[in-house]
Design a protein around this motif. Structure first.
Motif, PDB file in Angstrom:
ATOM      1  N   VAL A 153       0.877  -1.184   0.000  1.00 40.28           N
ATOM      2  CA  VAL A 153       0.000   0.000   0.000  1.00 40.28           C
ATOM      3  C   VAL A 153       0.911   1.230   0.000  1.00 40.28           C
ATOM      4  O   VAL A 153       1.666   1.426   0.960  1.00 40.28           O
ATOM      5  CB  VAL A 153      -0.901   0.027   1.253  1.00 40.28           C
ATOM      6  N   PRO A 154       0.867   2.040  -1.039  1.00 43.85           N
ATOM      7  CA  PRO A 154       1.829   3.149  -1.108  1.00 43.85           C
ATOM      8  C   PRO A 154       1.719   4.142   0.046  1.00 43.85           C
ATOM      9  O   PRO A 154       2.675   4.838   0.352  1.00 43.85           O
ATOM     10  CB  PRO A 154       1.522   3.818  -2.448  1.00 43.85           C
ATOM     11  N   THR A 155       0.534   4.190   0.687  1.00 40.90           N
ATOM     12  CA  THR A 155       0.371   5.156   1.777  1.00 40.90           C
ATOM     13  C   THR A 155       0.744   4.596   3.146  1.00 40.90           C
ATOM     14  O   THR A 155       0.702   5.318   4.138  1.00 40.90           O
ATOM     15  CB  THR A 155      -1.093   5.636   1.840  1.00 40.90           C
ATOM     16  N   ALA A 156       1.079   3.309   3.215  1.00 42.34           N
ATOM     17  CA  ALA A 156       1.428   2.712   4.523  1.00 42.34           C
ATOM     18  C   ALA A 156       2.911   2.955   4.802  1.00 42.34           C
ATOM     19  O   ALA A 156       3.766   2.491   4.044  1.00 42.34           O
ATOM     20  CB  ALA A 156       1.118   1.220   4.516  1.00 42.34           C
ATOM     21  N   PRO A 157       3.233   3.647   5.893  1.00 44.62           N
ATOM     22  CA  PRO A 157       4.639   3.993   6.153  1.00 44.62           C
ATOM     23  C   PRO A 157       5.551   2.771   6.258  1.00 44.62           C
ATOM     24  O   PRO A 157       6.689   2.813   5.782  1.00 44.62           O
ATOM     25  CB  PRO A 157       4.581   4.738   7.487  1.00 44.62           C
ATOM     26  N   ASN A 158       5.064   1.659   6.885  1.00 43.61           N
ATOM     27  CA  ASN A 158       5.937   0.485   7.020  1.00 43.61           C
ATOM     28  C   ASN A 158       6.217  -0.175   5.672  1.00 43.61           C
ATOM     29  O   ASN A 158       7.317  -0.653   5.420  1.00 43.61           O
ATOM     30  CB  ASN A 158       5.370  -0.521   8.037  1.00 43.61           C
ATOM     31  N   HIS A 159       5.228  -0.156   4.765  1.00 42.77           N
ATOM     32  CA  HIS A 159       5.453  -0.712   3.431  1.00 42.77           C
ATOM     33  C   HIS A 159       6.467   0.159   2.680  1.00 42.77           C
ATOM     34  O   HIS A 159       7.363  -0.359   2.006  1.00 42.77           O
ATOM     35  CB  HIS A 159       4.139  -0.758   2.637  1.00 42.77           C
ATOM     36  N   ALA A 160       6.297   1.466   2.796  1.00 38.84           N
ATOM     37  CA  ALA A 160       7.203   2.390   2.095  1.00 38.84           C
ATOM     38  C   ALA A 160       8.637   2.239   2.619  1.00 38.84           C
ATOM     39  O   ALA A 160       9.598   2.263   1.834  1.00 38.84           O
ATOM     40  CB  ALA A 160       6.712   3.821   2.275  1.00 38.84           C
ATOM     41  N   LEU A 161       8.766   2.031   3.924  1.00 35.86           N
ATOM     42  CA  LEU A 161      10.103   1.890   4.517  1.00 35.86           C
ATOM     43  C   LEU A 161      10.772   0.604   4.023  1.00 35.86           C
ATOM     44  O   LEU A 161      11.956   0.596   3.662  1.00 35.86           O
ATOM     45  CB  LEU A 161       9.993   1.895   6.049  1.00 35.86           C
ATOM     46  N   ARG A 162      10.003  -0.499   3.991  1.00 36.22           N
ATOM     47  CA  ARG A 162      10.577  -1.750   3.491  1.00 36.22           C
ATOM     48  C   ARG A 162      11.040  -1.580   2.043  1.00 36.22           C
ATOM     49  O   ARG A 162      12.115  -2.043   1.664  1.00 36.22           O
ATOM     50  CB  ARG A 162       9.532  -2.869   3.561  1.00 36.22           C
ATOM     51  N   ALA A 185       8.737  -8.308  -1.822  1.00 29.24           N
ATOM     52  CA  ALA A 185       7.489  -7.573  -1.598  1.00 29.24           C
ATOM     53  C   ALA A 185       7.620  -6.713  -0.345  1.00 29.24           C
ATOM     54  O   ALA A 185       8.657  -6.749   0.331  1.00 29.24           O
ATOM     55  CB  ALA A 185       6.336  -8.553  -1.449  1.00 29.24           C
ATOM     56  N   CYS A 186       6.574  -5.937  -0.091  1.00 27.82           N
ATOM     57  CA  CYS A 186       6.619  -5.009   1.055  1.00 27.82           C
ATOM     58  C   CYS A 186       5.464  -5.215   2.027  1.00 27.82           C
ATOM     59  O   CYS A 186       5.329  -4.465   2.996  1.00 27.82           O
ATOM     60  CB  CYS A 186       6.586  -3.570   0.553  1.00 27.82           C
ATOM     61  N   ASP A 187       4.596  -6.167   1.741  1.00 32.36           N
ATOM     62  CA  ASP A 187       3.463  -6.418   2.630  1.00 32.36           C
ATOM     63  C   ASP A 187       3.228  -7.921   2.719  1.00 32.36           C
ATOM     64  O   ASP A 187       3.965  -8.698   2.107  1.00 32.36           O
ATOM     65  CB  ASP A 187       2.205  -5.690   2.136  1.00 32.36           C
ATOM     66  N   ALA A 188       2.201  -8.317   3.452  1.00 32.59           N
ATOM     67  CA  ALA A 188       1.964  -9.746   3.655  1.00 32.59           C
ATOM     68  C   ALA A 188       1.203 -10.385   2.499  1.00 32.59           C
ATOM     69  O   ALA A 188       1.426 -11.557   2.172  1.00 32.59           O
ATOM     70  CB  ALA A 188       1.199  -9.953   4.960  1.00 32.59           C
ATOM     71  N   ALA A 189       0.278  -9.622   1.877  1.00 31.55           N
ATOM     72  CA  ALA A 189      -0.539 -10.206   0.809  1.00 31.55           C
ATOM     73  C   ALA A 189       0.233 -10.301  -0.504  1.00 31.55           C
ATOM     74  O   ALA A 189       0.057 -11.256  -1.272  1.00 31.55           O
ATOM     75  CB  ALA A 189      -1.798  -9.362   0.613  1.00 31.55           C
ATOM     76  N   GLY A 190       1.072  -9.314  -0.772  1.00 41.21           N
ATOM     77  CA  GLY A 190       1.797  -9.232  -2.041  1.00 41.21           C
ATOM     78  C   GLY A 190       2.556 -10.503  -2.398  1.00 41.21           C
ATOM     79  O   GLY A 190       2.384 -11.051  -3.507  1.00 41.21           O
ATOM     80  N   PRO A 191       3.384 -11.033  -1.488  1.00 37.11           N
ATOM     81  CA  PRO A 191       4.175 -12.207  -1.873  1.00 37.11           C
ATOM     82  C   PRO A 191       3.329 -13.439  -2.178  1.00 37.11           C
ATOM     83  O   PRO A 191       3.739 -14.298  -2.961  1.00 37.11           O
ATOM     84  CB  PRO A 191       5.062 -12.447  -0.644  1.00 37.11           C
ATOM     85  N   VAL A 192       2.133 -13.517  -1.602  1.00 43.27           N
ATOM     86  CA  VAL A 192       1.237 -14.647  -1.903  1.00 43.27           C
ATOM     87  C   VAL A 192       0.749 -14.532  -3.354  1.00 43.27           C
ATOM     88  O   VAL A 192       0.791 -15.507  -4.123  1.00 43.27           O
ATOM     89  CB  VAL A 192       0.039 -14.668  -0.928  1.00 43.27           C
ATOM     90  N   GLY A 193       0.341 -13.327  -3.735  1.00 39.94           N
ATOM     91  CA  GLY A 193      -0.106 -13.100  -5.112  1.00 39.94           C
ATOM     92  C   GLY A 193       1.015 -13.331  -6.113  1.00 39.94           C
ATOM     93  O   GLY A 193       0.792 -13.915  -7.184  1.00 39.94           O
ATOM     94  N   ILE A 194       2.211 -12.901  -5.753  1.00 39.53           N
ATOM     95  CA  ILE A 194       3.358 -13.102  -6.643  1.00 39.53           C
ATOM     96  C   ILE A 194       3.608 -14.601  -6.825  1.00 39.53           C
ATOM     97  O   ILE A 194       3.809 -15.090  -7.947  1.00 39.53           O
ATOM     98  CB  ILE A 194       4.628 -12.427  -6.064  1.00 39.53           C
ATOM     99  N   GLY A 195       3.579 -15.337  -5.725  1.00 36.62           N
ATOM    100  CA  GLY A 195       3.801 -16.784  -5.789  1.00 36.62           C
ATOM    101  C   GLY A 195       2.776 -17.460  -6.683  1.00 36.62           C
ATOM    102  O   GLY A 195       3.114 -18.330  -7.507  1.00 36.62           O
TER     103      GLY A 195
END
Lengths: 308, 341
Positions: A163-172, A220-230
């Motif tokens: 999520v581009p607006t989530a600070p923890n995702h942006a930091l990762r 990836a930068c979040d929990a859902a993203g890597p599942v979709g990528i896989g």
């Protein structure tokens, strides 16, 4: 691990036994995560385990009410925090969406003398609040370093930004980019945005792999993203050709690692974060000093560690 | 509050006065008022909430209900005007978000005076609404379809401007708008009341308001009567844009940061509130006041859901169920009254 946590909690209880003996009324904490999401359900499981253990150890009824916003939106989260303040709990356990945007509402909790503990996020500057969690940058760095090693420090890679607006995702994402920039033969050719949705991540990853047939790996930068990528890697028949290092430990993620679609995952420990957040909140409610930070660490989950 | 409730004309001089209405007639008259249902529902929900939660009727809780109502309430007023007109704008949330972050940019990155930034932000929201109106009227597009697309445009512009990152360092000079108290009420709520009073006056006491109802009832007939239908439609979209921008900038003042996610939740709730408040989805009926009462009902339900500790997984079912119930009630009631007529 449960035994170790039980022992730690018992030790924590010891200096407070005198106070606990005099005050036996129920204690109620409200836990407010960023949004409804399986990762936070795991954190809630840890929180409930801590409440059950504390109830058993102290003889007081200690409950944790879990109130998740439907969407990851600061104003929605503030509304829920305010409504929780209105019920005058013994403590608030918060996963802040944006410490600056949440600050005014948290100030109301301070005015109402409700102690707060944050997990998976950082507290606003100047507030005496214990933060429980892992280092997001370290998590992204570990994932990116592992991918770099897997692809022999060369090739095209892509990042799913969350999520581009989530600070923890942006930091990762920033820390992953920083790692890749160290390797002259690694080129970041694409970035996707999945908004923490497995379906969106799958669509984005499929399109990016079509556009970049030589892609060597994903982070990836979040929990859902890597599942979709896989799932996209599996669907496109590129298992083994395109490497992925995921994040966190959702059940789908673990299954993809078991199936050999995803190499590994740099996982924070949501159950442990929820657990220690409750312990800290409980101590604060009893007027005890609590540490500024409790680092719950990061696991590297692989097929080998899962089989143990 | 709608035009059909305006007082009856005085009897001609010398005519025999009708007998005074009986109590039953008075009750029937009150029950026939389109706002009666929503007021009754509001009172029932309020009383039940008081009885079921000790935390509900406290000064702190009333304050937070009033303040959170203000943001959705402002957008609801704009959406209600459009719905009375027979239109719908699904980009109001995106306009609020874009205007809010633009206001933040004006203040922080361009270093403009906060109050000038506020005016520019309101102008931007009005311009976005105006653009929606011009495209809909001049290209003869359906407002629902056009505004779905424009929501993407405004939402995308928001992300381009912010790169998804909140704008921090909002000057404290405007924080009063979001966090302050006035006459014992939260300032955002006072802003809502002022806007509601102005819009209600325009809708019920001026020719412009009557034209809006006429267009909503029958656009073709209104055109034949010489009403400048397209100009009024454009005006209504611009007003909705202005009110969304106002909600956006007040939210920025409340948060102390300009969040790109502002407005994400302002699409469905205002429509639901308007329908619950008696605004017909087909146009021509209802009032902004009723729509805001609908927003109050939603606000109280959202509040008590948290006070009661209802599982977050059930919250969508509850709020979605209320929307479906409200729309169904609206449809059934109109069919019943049409048959009566």
């Amino acid at each position: 691990m449960k035994k170790a946590l039980l022992a730690a909690a018992t030790l924590l209880c010891a200096p407070l036994s005198a106070q606990a003996a005099t005050d036996t009324g129920p204690m109620r904490f409200v836990m407010i995560p960023k949004a409804v999401h399986p990762w936070f359900d795991k954190a809630n499981n840890g929180a409930q385990a801590a409440a059950a253990l504390l109830s058993k150890a102290t003889g007081r009824q200690i409950t944790v009410e879990y109130r998740a916003p439907q969407t990851a939106d600061v104003s929605t989260q503030n509304d829920i925090i305010e409504r929780a303040i209105a019920t005058h709990p013994d403590g608030l356990i918060l996963d802040l969406l944006d410490e600056k945007g949440n600050r005014a509402t948290m100030q109301e909790a301070v005015e109402e003398k409700i102690p707060m503990t944050v997990f998976d996020s950082l507290p606003p500057e100047g507030m005496n609040i214990t933060a429980v969690g892992a280092d997001f940058c370290e998590q992204g760095t570990l994932a990116a370093e592992r991918l770099a090693k897997l692809i022999g420090n060369k090739g095209e890679v892509a990042i799913m930004m969350g999520v581009p607006t989530a600070p923890n995702h942006a930091l990762r994402a920033r820390c992953e980019l920083k790692v890749f920039s160290k390797y002259p033969d690694i080129k970041v050719v694409a970035t996707g945005i999945d908004n923490d949705s497995i379906e969106t991540a799958q669509k984005q990853a499929s399109a990016i792999m079509q556009a970049h047939p030589d892609l060597a790996g994903w982070v990836a930068c979040d929990a859902a993203g890597p599942v979709g990528i896989g799932q996209a890697i599996r669907e496109s028949g590129k298992v083994g050709k395109v490497k992925e290092v995921g994040l966190d430990n959702l059940n789908d993620m673990l299954q993809l690692i078991r199936d050999g679609v995803v190499d590994s995952s740099a996982s924070s420990r949501p159950e442990m974060q929820g657990y220690w957040a409750v312990i800290a909140a409980w101590q604060k409610a009893l007027g005890q000093q609590t540490p500024k930070n409790i680092d719950t660490g990061i696991d590297i989950i692989t097929k080998k560690t899962l089989s143990k | 509050m709608s035009p059909e409730t305006s007082p009856a004309p005085a009897p001609a001089s010398g005519a025999q006065l009708p007998p005074p209405p009986s109590l039953a007639d008075r009750i029937k008259t009150v029950a026939a008022n389109p706002l009666c249902g929503v007021v009754v529902a509001l009172v029932v929900i309020f009383v039940l909430s008081c009885l079921l939660s000790a935390h509900f009727l406290t000064a702190f809780n009333m304050k937070i209900i009033a303040r959170s109502l203000a943001f959705v309430g402002l957008v609801t007023i704009g959406q209600a005007i459009l719905m009375i007109l027979g239109e719908l704008d699904l980009s109001v949330g995106a306009i609020g978000g874009l205007s809010g972050v633009a206001g933040g940019l004006f203040m922080v990155q361009f270093g403009l005076d906060p109050w000038l930034s506020l005016v520019l932000c309101l102008a931007l929201g009005t311009a976005c609404g105006l653009l929606n109106g011009v495209l809909i009227t001049q290209l003869r597009l359906h407002s629902l379809v056009l505004t779905i697309g424009m929501a993407g445009v405004y939402g995308g512009a928001n992300l381009v401007l912010t790169k998804g990152v909140a704008i921090t360092g909002i000057p404290g000079a405007i924080s009063f708008l979001g966090r302050g108290m006035m006459f014992g009420l939260p300032v955002p709520f006072v802003i809502l009341l002022v806007c509601l009073a102005i819009v209600s006056f325009v809708m019920l006491r001026t020719p412009l308001g009557r034209y809006v109802y006429a267009i909503g009832s029958n656009k073709a007939a209104a055109r034949m009567l010489g009403i400048r239908v397209d100009a009024i439609r454009i005006c209504a979209f611009a007003s909705a844009g202005f009110l969304s921008a106002l909600a956006g900038i007040v939210m920025v003042a409340r948060l102390g940061t300009a969040q790109p996610s502002i407005g994400d939740t302002w699409v469905l709730a205002p429509i639901a509130a308007a329908v619950i408040g008696g605004v017909a989805t087909t146009g021509g009926l209802g009032s902004p006041f009723g729509a805001v009462l609908g927003a109050v009902i939603i606000g109280i339900i959202e509040n008590v859901i948290v006070l009661f500790g209802i599982s977050p997984y059930w919250q969508s079912i509850v709020s979605g169920g209320i929307v479906v119930a409200a729309i169904s009630f609206d449809s059934v009631a109109r069919r019943y009254f049409n048959r009566e007529a």
